[in-house]
Design a protein around this motif. Structure first.
Motif, PDB file in Angstrom:
ATOM      1  N   PHE A 177       8.785   3.510 -13.039  1.00 58.73           N
ATOM      2  CA  PHE A 177       7.517   4.153 -12.698  1.00 58.73           C
ATOM      3  C   PHE A 177       7.420   5.567 -13.268  1.00 58.73           C
ATOM      4  O   PHE A 177       6.366   5.973 -13.758  1.00 58.73           O
ATOM      5  N   PHE A 178       8.508   6.327 -13.212  1.00 58.31           N
ATOM      6  CA  PHE A 178       8.425   7.739 -13.556  1.00 58.31           C
ATOM      7  C   PHE A 178       8.607   8.024 -15.049  1.00 58.31           C
ATOM      8  O   PHE A 178       8.264   9.114 -15.495  1.00 58.31           O
ATOM      9  N   ALA A 207       5.986   9.071  -1.147  1.00 60.18           N
ATOM     10  CA  ALA A 207       4.971   8.216  -1.764  1.00 60.18           C
ATOM     11  C   ALA A 207       4.912   8.524  -3.254  1.00 60.18           C
ATOM     12  O   ALA A 207       4.089   9.329  -3.703  1.00 60.18           O
ATOM     13  N   PRO A 208       5.800   7.944  -4.064  1.00 58.36           N
ATOM     14  CA  PRO A 208       5.834   8.264  -5.502  1.00 58.36           C
ATOM     15  C   PRO A 208       4.508   8.004  -6.215  1.00 58.36           C
ATOM     16  O   PRO A 208       4.178   8.710  -7.168  1.00 58.36           O
ATOM     17  N   VAL A 233       0.849  -1.194   0.000  1.00 59.53           N
ATOM     18  CA  VAL A 233       0.000   0.000   0.000  1.00 59.53           C
ATOM     19  C   VAL A 233       0.883   1.242   0.000  1.00 59.53           C
ATOM     20  O   VAL A 233       1.944   1.272   0.624  1.00 59.53           O
ATOM     21  N   SER A 234       0.457   2.272  -0.706  1.00 59.89           N
ATOM     22  CA  SER A 234       1.220   3.521  -0.738  1.00 59.89           C
ATOM     23  C   SER A 234       1.363   4.090   0.677  1.00 59.89           C
ATOM     24  O   SER A 234       0.402   4.075   1.454  1.00 59.89           O
ATOM     25  N   LEU A 259      -4.814   3.620  -2.533  1.00 60.71           N
ATOM     26  CA  LEU A 259      -3.855   3.525  -3.627  1.00 60.71           C
ATOM     27  C   LEU A 259      -2.712   2.607  -3.235  1.00 60.71           C
ATOM     28  O   LEU A 259      -2.273   2.585  -2.079  1.00 60.71           O
ATOM     29  N   LEU A 260      -2.210   1.872  -4.221  1.00 57.64           N
ATOM     30  CA  LEU A 260      -1.086   0.968  -3.986  1.00 57.64           C
ATOM     31  C   LEU A 260       0.217   1.646  -4.365  1.00 57.64           C
ATOM     32  O   LEU A 260       0.238   2.693  -5.011  1.00 57.64           O
ATOM     33  N   SER A 261       1.319   1.046  -3.969  1.00 56.51           N
ATOM     34  CA  SER A 261       2.626   1.677  -4.116  1.00 56.51           C
ATOM     35  C   SER A 261       3.081   1.688  -5.573  1.00 56.51           C
ATOM     36  O   SER A 261       2.521   0.996  -6.439  1.00 56.51           O
ATOM     37  N   ALA A 262       4.129   2.478  -5.823  1.00 53.48           N
ATOM     38  CA  ALA A 262       4.681   2.573  -7.177  1.00 53.48           C
ATOM     39  C   ALA A 262       5.278   1.241  -7.629  1.00 53.48           C
ATOM     40  O   ALA A 262       5.183   0.885  -8.813  1.00 53.48           O
ATOM     41  N   ASN A 263       5.866   0.498  -6.709  1.00 52.94           N
ATOM     42  CA  ASN A 263       6.441  -0.796  -7.083  1.00 52.94           C
ATOM     43  C   ASN A 263       5.353  -1.804  -7.461  1.00 52.94           C
ATOM     44  O   ASN A 263       5.561  -2.629  -8.354  1.00 52.94           O
ATOM     45  N   VAL A 264       4.215  -1.759  -6.787  1.00 54.75           N
ATOM     46  CA  VAL A 264       3.093  -2.619  -7.185  1.00 54.75           C
ATOM     47  C   VAL A 264       2.582  -2.207  -8.564  1.00 54.75           C
ATOM     48  O   VAL A 264       2.223  -3.054  -9.392  1.00 54.75           O
TER      49      VAL A 264
END
Length: 461
Positions: A427-428, A232-233, A146-147, A174-179
């Motif tokens: 991600f970015f 939190a990206p 999770v973010s 919202l879930l994390s950037a890695n997810v």
């Protein structure tokens, strides 16, 4: 043997005179040669246009292909229980009779501080365990799933509505950037565990909950509602950069447009023709061709170094862009004034109008379409500038929204520059392409507004 003129041997042919048939053949040969040259020129032109259009399509196509997926990101619909065993806080204070506003405010702040100290990560962990009872994972896996800032979402929900105490509600987190990278396939799933960004437990959570529909892709609203974020990206957005760009554009419109139009009117209609005005005109034309980074150096030296204006503030960026936009507006406005027929000036003066009345009542209204177009195109050009803003410090990381033009901020093109250099490239990079799409959309809207306003003013005339 003496040369013999064969043409004299043809009956009815005068020696040394070209026949009509030969002349016609020569003309037709020249026409064929000219038509062939024209066809080659057209083919070269069409090929050049097709090549340019192909490059543009390739550029925009690659940006769209890479950026459109960034407008969606994974979120989990979890049944969150505001467990009294975890949320050990007193009821929210209510203002008592005779209690002053300051005392009530202090009691409320103390209660909110106690709410902040609740282990909201544990509340999220319990919700995830209820959603995936057959998956083995740890509390650390949940924090990677999770973010990080989503715990503050639950905290703010409880602060707004303390009646949630002891209740179970469905919350979208919202879930994390890695997810995000894992579910979108931006990471090779065949890599070993020590080379993966997510732990096995977090990957199992993502796959299991995505398969049963608990996790789904939603529109990335945070891209438009949040400022930038490093903690939190997945929740990093463009709102702060957009507001910074908006402040700068307002400064450009307020300062550059009236100053540029007034300077153009004076130079074209009122200024005497002498060496001084010639020197001014030459310098204005030269300034229009100066690289934008030079204006950044000028802004850093004058506005920040000499006037001590705040670093990384939209007011400084706006002033730098004003200097950069002024030559464009002056030149375009002067060209619009030159295009007005001299007969209009002569007619106005012949009817007894003064020179000022002639300019502002008769000449200037005709140039409104050109001035409006030049202004909006100048603003659209300024909004996409990056180099001068980097030199005045607007590439600093700013996680808050600027309230005034004096607050620290960044701009849309600079935010794109910062995201492109982020270490989490998987991600970015798509998010950078999405930001480019948004910036291009803003510029297209401004250019469309220029075309619309120009056509509307032309119809009125």
């Amino acid at each position: 043997m003496a040369n013999v003129d064969t043409a004299s041997m043809i009956p009815g042919r005068t020696p040394g005179v070209e026949s009509n048939q030969d002349r016609l053949a020569r003309i037709q040969k020249g026409l064929r040669r000219r038509r062939a040259a024209e066809m080659r020129f057209r083919a070269y032109g069409a090929g050049a246009v097709a090549l340019a259009v192909g490059f543009v399509i390739f550029l925009f196509g690659s940006i769209l292909i890479q950026g459109i997926p960034a407008f969606w990101q994974p979120a989990a619909n979890l049944k969150v229980t505001f467990d009294p065993a975890l949320i050990k806080v007193d009821p929210k204070p209510v203002q008592q009779p005779g209690q002053s506003e300051a005392e009530f405010r202090r009691a409320t702040l103390d209660w909110e501080r106690a709410v902040t100290m609740v282990n909201w990560n544990r509340v999220i962990e319990n919700a995830v365990r209820e959603a995936a009872p057959n998956v083995e994972f740890t509390a650390k896996d949940v924090q990677a799933f999770v973010s990080p800032n989503q715990r503050f979402v639950l905290r703010d929900m409880f602060v707004r509505d303390p009646g949630l105490f002891g209740q179970t509600v469905e919350v979208e987190l919202l879930l994390s950037a890695n997810v995000d990278n894992w579910l979108k396939g931006n990471i090779d799933r065949s890599l070993a565990d020590d080379r993966q960004q997510l732990s096995p437990g977090a990957r199992a959570l993502a796959d299991t909950l995505y398969a049963d529909g608990t996790v789904r892709m939603i529109f990335s609203y945070v891209l438009f509602t949040n400022a930038d974020s490093r903690a939190a990206p997945a929740e990093a957005g463009l709102l702060g950069a957009f507001i910074g760009s908006l402040y700068m554009m307002l400064i450009v419109i307020i300062l550059a447009v009236p100053i540029g139009v007034a300077a153009a009117i004076y130079l074209e209609e009122f200024a005497p023709k002498n060496k001084l005005t010639d020197l001014i005109e030459v310098n204005i034309n030269n300034l229009a061709a100066v690289p934008s980074i030079v204006f950044g150096l000028l802004g850093a030296a004058v506005f920040i170094g000499y006037f001590r204006m705040p670093l990384s503030a939209p007011v400084v960026g706006g002033l730098v862009l004003v200097l950069m936009t002024l030559p464009t507006i002056i030149i375009a406005t002067r060209n619009a004034l030159k295009a007005v027929s001299p007969s209009i000036r002569q007619a106005a003066l012949g009817l007894g109008a003064s020179k000022t009345q002639m300019v502002f009542h008769h000449v200037l209204p005709i140039t409104y379409p050109g001035i409006m177009t030049a202004t909006i195109i100048g603003v659209a050009q300024a909004i996409g500038e990056t180099a001068p803003l980097l030199l005045i410090g607007m590439n600093a990381f700013v996680a808050t929204l600027p309230a005034t033009p004096l607050d620290q901020s960044t701009a849309l093109p600079v935010q794109i520059f910062l995201w492109e250099g982020n270490e989490n490239r998987n991600f970015f990079e798509p998010r950078t392409a999405a930001a480019i799409i948004i910036l291009l959309a803003v510029m297209l809207i401004l250019n469309a507004a220029a075309i619309y306003l120009r056509s509307r003013f032309e119809r009125r005339q």
